[in-house]
Design a protein around this motif. Structure first.
Motif, PDB file in Angstrom:
ATOM      1  N   SER A  89       3.985  25.287  -7.344  1.00  0.00           N
ATOM      2  CA  SER A  89       2.538  25.126  -7.524  1.00  0.00           C
ATOM      3  C   SER A  89       1.792  26.408  -7.171  1.00  0.00           C
ATOM      4  CB  SER A  89       2.024  23.971  -6.662  1.00  0.00           C
ATOM      5  OG  SER A  89       2.632  22.753  -7.024  1.00  0.00           O
ATOM      6  N   LYS A  90       2.203  27.049  -6.085  1.00  0.00           N
ATOM      7  CA  LYS A  90       1.581  28.320  -5.691  1.00  0.00           C
ATOM      8  C   LYS A  90       1.727  29.358  -6.799  1.00  0.00           C
ATOM      9  CE  LYS A  90       2.265  28.086  -0.643  1.00  0.00           C
ATOM     10  NZ  LYS A  90       3.021  28.699   0.486  1.00  0.00           N
ATOM     11  N   VAL A 138      -0.400  28.393 -10.025  1.00  0.00           N
ATOM     12  CA  VAL A 138      -1.835  28.623  -9.832  1.00  0.00           C
ATOM     13  C   VAL A 138      -2.150  30.116  -9.879  1.00  0.00           C
ATOM     14  CG1 VAL A 138      -3.662  28.541  -8.094  1.00  0.00           C
ATOM     15  CG2 VAL A 138      -2.342  26.496  -8.594  1.00  0.00           C
ATOM     16  N   LEU A 197      -3.408  29.057  -3.919  1.00  0.00           N
ATOM     17  CA  LEU A 197      -3.525  27.609  -3.768  1.00  0.00           C
ATOM     18  C   LEU A 197      -4.145  27.281  -2.407  1.00  0.00           C
ATOM     19  CD1 LEU A 197      -2.819  24.904  -5.160  1.00  0.00           C
ATOM     20  CD2 LEU A 197      -0.691  24.908  -3.852  1.00  0.00           C
ATOM     21  N   ILE A 224      -7.908  21.328 -10.862  1.00  0.00           N
ATOM     22  CA  ILE A 224      -6.555  21.158 -10.334  1.00  0.00           C
ATOM     23  C   ILE A 224      -6.485  19.774  -9.697  1.00  0.00           C
ATOM     24  CG2 ILE A 224      -4.778  22.051  -8.778  1.00  0.00           C
ATOM     25  CD1 ILE A 224      -6.185  24.746  -8.846  1.00  0.00           C
ATOM     26  N   ILE A 232      -2.949  21.534 -13.762  1.00  0.00           N
ATOM     27  CA  ILE A 232      -4.026  22.508 -13.944  1.00  0.00           C
ATOM     28  C   ILE A 232      -4.543  22.321 -15.361  1.00  0.00           C
ATOM     29  CG2 ILE A 232      -4.677  24.942 -13.952  1.00  0.00           C
ATOM     30  CD1 ILE A 232      -2.247  25.491 -12.177  1.00  0.00           C
ATOM     31  N   THR A 249      -7.121  29.126 -18.879  1.00  0.00           N
ATOM     32  CA  THR A 249      -6.146  29.808 -18.039  1.00  0.00           C
ATOM     33  C   THR A 249      -5.893  31.212 -18.554  1.00  0.00           C
ATOM     34  OG1 THR A 249      -4.367  28.851 -19.347  1.00  0.00           O
ATOM     35  CG2 THR A 249      -5.006  27.667 -17.357  1.00  0.00           C
TER      36      THR A 249
END
Length: 312
Positions: free
Chosen positions: A69-70, A73, A81, A104, A122, A126
């Motif tokens: 996830s980090k 993002v 994050l 998110i 997300i 982007t």
């Protein structure tokens, strides 16, 4: 996690996804996968889905989701994050964050195929997305050839099977010429990929399109029967696979798989009935598996078999 090809669903709606990444060494492994949805030239929704089946190994699974996830993002919307999201990820809490150009979310849901799942999404505008757009058949095939260093689609699928890259197997075999002399092996690998993804109907469709006396084919028949809840038929097929040679897969590996799935089937039967007979059958099957992997003490199946025997 690398996604597969960019599929047109309908009109200008597209999606792609990665293979499931298995996490841990448990009986029913936890897993994580990556999905992208959008139009032909843009991606609007990015999702990471974590499936939890083994609670004892959930910490490792949550670490994997947090790290993924980090990274997602950072690459997609260029931010770090927030700590509140990291805390929610570890505590299985629903979470929502809205900014000007994107949102998110984190959502916890009860399976039907897992104890529960966490979906990290997300959505919106982007910057850069780790997806691979492929719209032409030749480009798809060329990409697979380059990835695996092969110039034959069945060899590509064989190599992909050793890496558990099930989407690559499906792409390779579904693009294989219908008159290929390696069609039987291709169909066996395609069946394996569908079984690993839990797609019993697709696996059944492929298996029913041809027949073979090969041990690998018989093993796959057993695995399909197991998924369909036909334990007796599955056990018969696993037993049959032990007595036959294979021209399409290492015979010893087929036999090891047959013994493993025999143990899993008996274990399921014992958990469902708790009968003394089923207990004895499960213990015997796990003990046999220990002997098979005795020279490989670090193998996940050896460890699992020991854990299972210790639990009786």
């Amino acid at each position: 996690m690398q996604t597969g090809t960019w599929h047109n669903v309908y009109d200008d709606q597209y999606y792609c996804c990665s293979d499931y990444k298995r996490l841990g060494t448990g009986y029913q492994l936890n897993s994580i996968a990556y999905y992208v949805y959008g139009t032909k030239n843009t991606a609007d929704i990015l999702q990471l889905v974590l499936n939890i089946n083994e609670m004892n190994e959930s910490t490792l699974a949550h670490d994997e989701l947090v790290n993924a996830s980090k990274l997602l993002v950072k690459k997609s919307v260029g931010i770090t994050l927030p700590d509140s999201f990291i805390k929610a990820l570890y505590n299985d809490k629903n979470m929502f964050l809205t900014e000007k150009n994107y949102s998110i979310t984190l959502k916890r849901e009860t399976g039907p195929t897992s104890k529960y799942s966490l979906t990290f999404t997300i959505q919106g505008q982007t910057n850069s997305l780790p997806i691979e757009h492929q719209s032409e058949k030749d480009n798809i095939i060329d990409t697979l050839f380059r990835k695996y260093g092969e110039s034959d689609l069945v060899k590509v699928a064989d190599a992909a099977s050793r890496n558990s890259a099930w989407n690559d197997i499906i792409t390779a075999i579904e693009n294989m010429p219908p008159d290929s002399p390696k069609k039987t092996k291709g169909n066996l690998l395609l069946t394996l990929a569908f079984l690993e993804q839990g797609k019993a109907a697709r696996a059944s469709q492929v298996l029913e399109s041809f027949t073979s006396d090969d041990a690998f084919y018989v093993l796959l028949e057993g695995r399909l029967a197991f998924i369909q809840g036909k334990d007796r038929h599955a056990l018969d097929k696993f037993d049959e696979a032990l007595t036959r040679p294979s021209n399409f897969r290492n015979t010893q590996l087929v036999r090891n798989d047959a013994l493993y799935y025999t143990a899993v089937t008996y274990d399921n039967r014992y958990n469902a009935t708790l009968s003394p007979e089923a207990r004895q059958q499960a213990m015997k099957a796990w003990d046999t598996l220990i002997k098979v992997y005795m020279s490989q003490p670090d193998h996940p199946r050896f460890k699992l078999a020991n854990q299972k025997l210790a639990s009786f």
